[in-house]
Motif scaffolding. Structure first.
Motif, mmCIF file in Angstrom:
data_model
loop_
_atom_site.group_PDB
_atom_site.id
_atom_site.type_symbol
_atom_site.label_atom_id
_atom_site.label_comp_id
_atom_site.label_asym_id
_atom_site.label_seq_id
_atom_site.Cartn_x
_atom_site.Cartn_y
_atom_site.Cartn_z
ATOM 1 N N MET A 133 -17.729 87.590 -87.130
ATOM 2 C CA MET A 133 -18.240 87.139 -88.903
ATOM 3 C C MET A 133 -18.907 85.499 -88.968
ATOM 4 N N ASP A 134 -19.631 86.482 -89.779
ATOM 5 C CA ASP A 134 -20.438 84.916 -89.911
ATOM 6 C C ASP A 134 -19.282 83.921 -91.102
ATOM 7 N N VAL A 135 -19.871 82.672 -90.642
ATOM 8 C CA VAL A 135 -18.814 81.320 -90.649
ATOM 9 C C VAL A 135 -18.595 81.404 -91.892
ATOM 10 N N ALA A 136 -19.856 80.805 -91.975
ATOM 11 C CA ALA A 136 -20.310 80.092 -93.353
ATOM 12 C C ALA A 136 -20.002 81.108 -94.721
ATOM 13 N N GLU A 137 -20.545 82.111 -94.500
ATOM 14 C CA GLU A 137 -19.793 83.046 -95.533
ATOM 15 C C GLU A 137 -18.353 82.940 -95.449
ATOM 16 N N GLU A 138 -18.137 83.289 -94.394
ATOM 17 C CA GLU A 138 -16.580 83.602 -94.608
ATOM 18 C C GLU A 138 -15.742 82.174 -94.999
ATOM 19 N N LEU A 139 -16.484 80.656 -94.736
ATOM 20 C CA LEU A 139 -15.682 79.383 -95.824
ATOM 21 C C LEU A 139 -16.097 79.248 -96.312
ATOM 22 N N ILE A 140 -17.151 79.331 -97.433
ATOM 23 C CA ILE A 140 -17.439 79.196 -98.422
ATOM 24 C C ILE A 140 -16.981 79.927 -99.291
ATOM 25 N N GLY A 141 -16.597 81.577 -98.654
ATOM 26 C CA GLY A 141 -15.552 82.341 -99.816
ATOM 27 C C GLY A 141 -14.111 81.870 -99.504
ATOM 28 N N MET A 142 -13.934 80.872 -98.926
ATOM 29 C CA MET A 142 -12.619 80.919 -98.867
ATOM 30 C C MET A 142 -12.339 79.407 -99.965
ATOM 31 N N LYS A 143 -13.131 78.569 -99.797
ATOM 32 C CA LYS A 143 -13.090 77.072 -100.426
ATOM 33 C C LYS A 143 -12.286 77.395 -102.127
ATOM 34 N N THR A 144 -12.229 78.297 -102.531
ATOM 35 C CA THR A 144 -11.861 78.351 -103.836
ATOM 36 C C THR A 144 -9.912 78.680 -103.516
ATOM 37 N N THR A 145 -9.816 79.161 -103.004
ATOM 38 C CA THR A 145 -8.091 79.236 -102.264
ATOM 39 C C THR A 145 -8.137 79.100 -101.822
ATOM 40 N N VAL A 146 -8.063 78.826 -100.797
ATOM 41 C CA VAL A 146 -7.682 77.693 -99.418
ATOM 42 C C VAL A 146 -7.765 76.304 -99.450
ATOM 43 N N LYS A 147 -6.724 75.157 -99.645
ATOM 44 C CA LYS A 147 -6.622 73.714 -99.665
ATOM 45 C C LYS A 147 -5.968 73.644 -98.553
ATOM 46 N N LYS A 148 -6.504 73.789 -96.802
ATOM 47 C CA LYS A 148 -6.485 73.275 -95.842
ATOM 48 C C LYS A 148 -7.432 72.343 -95.154
ATOM 49 N N GLN A 149 -7.017 71.651 -94.631
ATOM 50 C CA GLN A 149 -7.956 70.665 -93.903
ATOM 51 C C GLN A 149 -9.059 72.169 -92.539
ATOM 52 N N LEU A 150 -10.302 71.238 -92.579
ATOM 53 C CA LEU A 150 -11.304 72.821 -92.120
ATOM 54 C C LEU A 150 -10.580 73.039 -90.818
ATOM 55 N N GLY A 151 -10.052 72.148 -89.714
ATOM 56 C CA GLY A 151 -9.809 71.932 -88.457
ATOM 57 C C GLY A 151 -8.448 73.525 -88.341
ATOM 58 N N ASN A 152 -7.925 73.386 -89.424
ATOM 59 C CA ASN A 152 -6.840 74.594 -89.500
ATOM 60 C C ASN A 152 -7.311 75.709 -89.867
ATOM 61 N N VAL A 153 -8.104 76.026 -90.627
ATOM 62 C CA VAL A 153 -8.887 76.776 -90.601
ATOM 63 C C VAL A 153 -9.805 77.163 -89.611
ATOM 64 N N LEU A 154 -10.253 76.826 -88.588
ATOM 65 C CA LEU A 154 -11.070 77.388 -87.677
ATOM 66 C C LEU A 154 -10.112 77.339 -86.568
ATOM 67 N N SER A 155 -9.066 76.627 -86.638
ATOM 68 C CA SER A 155 -8.029 76.988 -85.518
ATOM 69 C C SER A 155 -7.817 78.612 -85.646
ATOM 70 N N GLN A 156 -7.519 78.544 -86.690
ATOM 71 C CA GLN A 156 -6.596 80.151 -87.190
ATOM 72 C C GLN A 156 -7.707 81.104 -86.525
ATOM 73 N N TRP A 157 -9.348 81.007 -85.950
ATOM 74 C CA TRP A 157 -9.853 81.985 -85.586
ATOM 75 C C TRP A 157 -10.183 81.221 -83.689
ATOM 76 N N LEU A 158 -10.338 80.565 -83.870
ATOM 77 C CA LEU A 158 -10.941 79.787 -82.553
ATOM 78 C C LEU A 158 -9.654 78.612 -81.464
ATOM 79 N N PRO A 159 -9.891 78.238 -80.076
ATOM 80 C CA PRO A 159 -8.920 77.774 -79.948
ATOM 81 C C PRO A 159 -9.135 76.513 -80.547
ATOM 82 N N THR A 160 -7.866 75.219 -80.539
ATOM 83 C CA THR A 160 -7.884 74.121 -81.204
ATOM 84 C C THR A 160 -8.463 72.881 -80.563
ATOM 85 N N ARG A 161 -8.452 73.254 -79.492
ATOM 86 C CA ARG A 161 -9.361 72.044 -79.011
ATOM 87 C C ARG A 161 -10.327 72.738 -79.112
#
Length: 403
Positions: free
Chosen positions: A269-297
């Motif tokens: 995954m290109d993380v930066a492109e993925e996050l930038i592309g989600m900005k307008t549609t996803v209202k979540k906290q950044l930590g919650n978004v990353l936790s979908q892809w990586l272990p929460t801790r």
């Protein structure tokens, strides 16, 4: 009169026993010497007690050496399938794990028993435990002074291993013998070893011990005459002192102190492109978004370590900040402060300079009758059964050449 042997082999590990069995089957009078009371402890503990005894993909490309073509001859003449034939002959059940790694179904003890039986079938004699003090040469052959009676032999094979895992008996004896005969040594250091980190920059990651995930890891450069570049996709493990797991053990053999390793924690995954592309549609906290892809801790540790607030919301982040975070995940460059050293290293990098040896026979070019095999030599395999294959192949090469 002391008994005179055709060959005395110092070190009754993987390479030493293979060499002894090969020479004995050719009718040679063989003595196998080891300072340990218990046979082949390194085989016993390998592969979690199941011995990753070879790799079906073993070839010169899987080995590191200052003289990279040296191992080609021995490896081509004794292949993983040759060793597999021996395993089948002794009816040892085995299985293949990922990337060609072969393990015993039951226990590494079966490999030790097999090698001992092969030695005994050829009439190999044993001297264990027996500490070697020195090896000297005269017109009559070699004299090995020990803590018992001296040993006399026409040929000597040094199969004493490297410096890794001293608690099971590793010593520098092989290098001392080489130096006595004025053979060059390639500087030794721990290989296939966990890497350590300290200092404030690592503090956010200390609580992540136990987290594991598949990553891409690289180090070094492809440019320049003597460039050493390593790349692996393997599992990474966070520890209390740093990083371990197959990815780190593999890259440690390529890593040079003071230089960075680069981790891609989400290689698909290109993380930066993925996050930038989600900005307008996803209202979540950044930590919650990353936790979908990586272990929460791990997601929280990466945010904290890179200066992001844990409650930061994705829509509020500037693109430049998200690119910085993407870099921290896809291109995380960190400089280890060291390694866990020989006590945790699976192998020793460096050793007797192979330019001093014949690649066909493993004999020292300028000292007829003196051979070096296995881990004592500057040939180091990657993780996954390659080092055992070098032990078998170099042992057979020497054992088949002894006059």
């Amino acid at each position: 009169m002391a008994k005179h042997y055709d060959v005395a082999i110092i070190g009754a590990g993987a390479a030493g026993m293979m060499c002894a069995a090969t020479a004995a089957k050719r009718g040679k009078r063989v003595l196998l010497i080891d300072h340990a009371a218990k046979l082949a402890e390194k085989i016993r503990i390998s592969g979690g007690g199941r011995c990753n005894f070879t790799n079906v993909n073993a070839g010169p490309q899987n080995f590191l050496s200052e003289n990279p073509h040296f191992c080609r001859s021995a490896l081509s003449r004794y292949t993983p399938y040759d060793f597999l034939a021996l395993v089948k002959k002794h009816r040892i059940a085995y299985h293949e794990k990922h990337r060609g790694q072969l393990f015993c179904d039951d226990s590494s003890e079966q490999i030790i028993t097999m090698l001992k039986a092969e030695c005994d079938a050829g009439g190999v004699q044993w001297r264990m435990p027996c500490k070697v003090a020195s090896v000297t040469k005269s017109a009559e052959g070699f004299r090995i002074d020990t803590d018992g009676e001296p040993i006399f032999a026409s040929n000597v094979v040094v199969a004493t291993g490297g410096l890794s895992i001293p608690k099971i008996g590793a010593t520098d004896l092989g290098y001392r013998i080489a130096k006595h005969f004025d053979l060059k040594i390639v500087e030794t250091r721990p290989g296939l070893v966990p890497l350590t980190f300290d200092g404030p920059s690592w503090q956010p990651f200390v609580p992540l011990a136990g987290i594991a995930l598949e990553v891409d890891v690289t180090t070094g450069t492809k440019k320049g005459k003597n460039a050493k570049y390593g790349y692996f996709r393997e599992d990474l493990l966070f520890t209390h002192r740093g990083l371990s797991g197959p990815a780190i053990l593999q890259i440690s053999s390529f890593w040079q102190p003071g230089t960075p390793i680069t981790l891609n924690l989400l290689p698909e995954m290109d993380v930066a492109e993925e996050l930038i592309g989600m900005k307008t549609t996803v209202k979540k906290q950044l930590g919650n978004v990353l936790s979908q892809w990586l272990p929460t801790r791990l997601a929280e540790g990466l945010l904290t370590g890179n200066g992001f607030a844990l409650d930061a919301r994705l829509p509020d982040m500037a693109d430049a900040k998200l690119r910085k975070l993407g870099d921290a995940i896809n291109r995380w460059a960190i400089v280890p402060t060291g390694s866990e050293g020989y006590k945790k290293a699976e192998v020793t990098l460096g050793g007797v300079d192979t330019r001093e040896l014949s690649q066909q026979t493993m004999m020292a070019n300028n000292i007829p009758g003196l051979y070096f095999i296995g881990e004592t030599v500057d040939v180091t395999g990657r993780l996954g059964g390659y080092n055992f294959q070098w032990a078998w192949a170099s042992g057979v090469a020497a054992g088949g050449a002894i006059e």
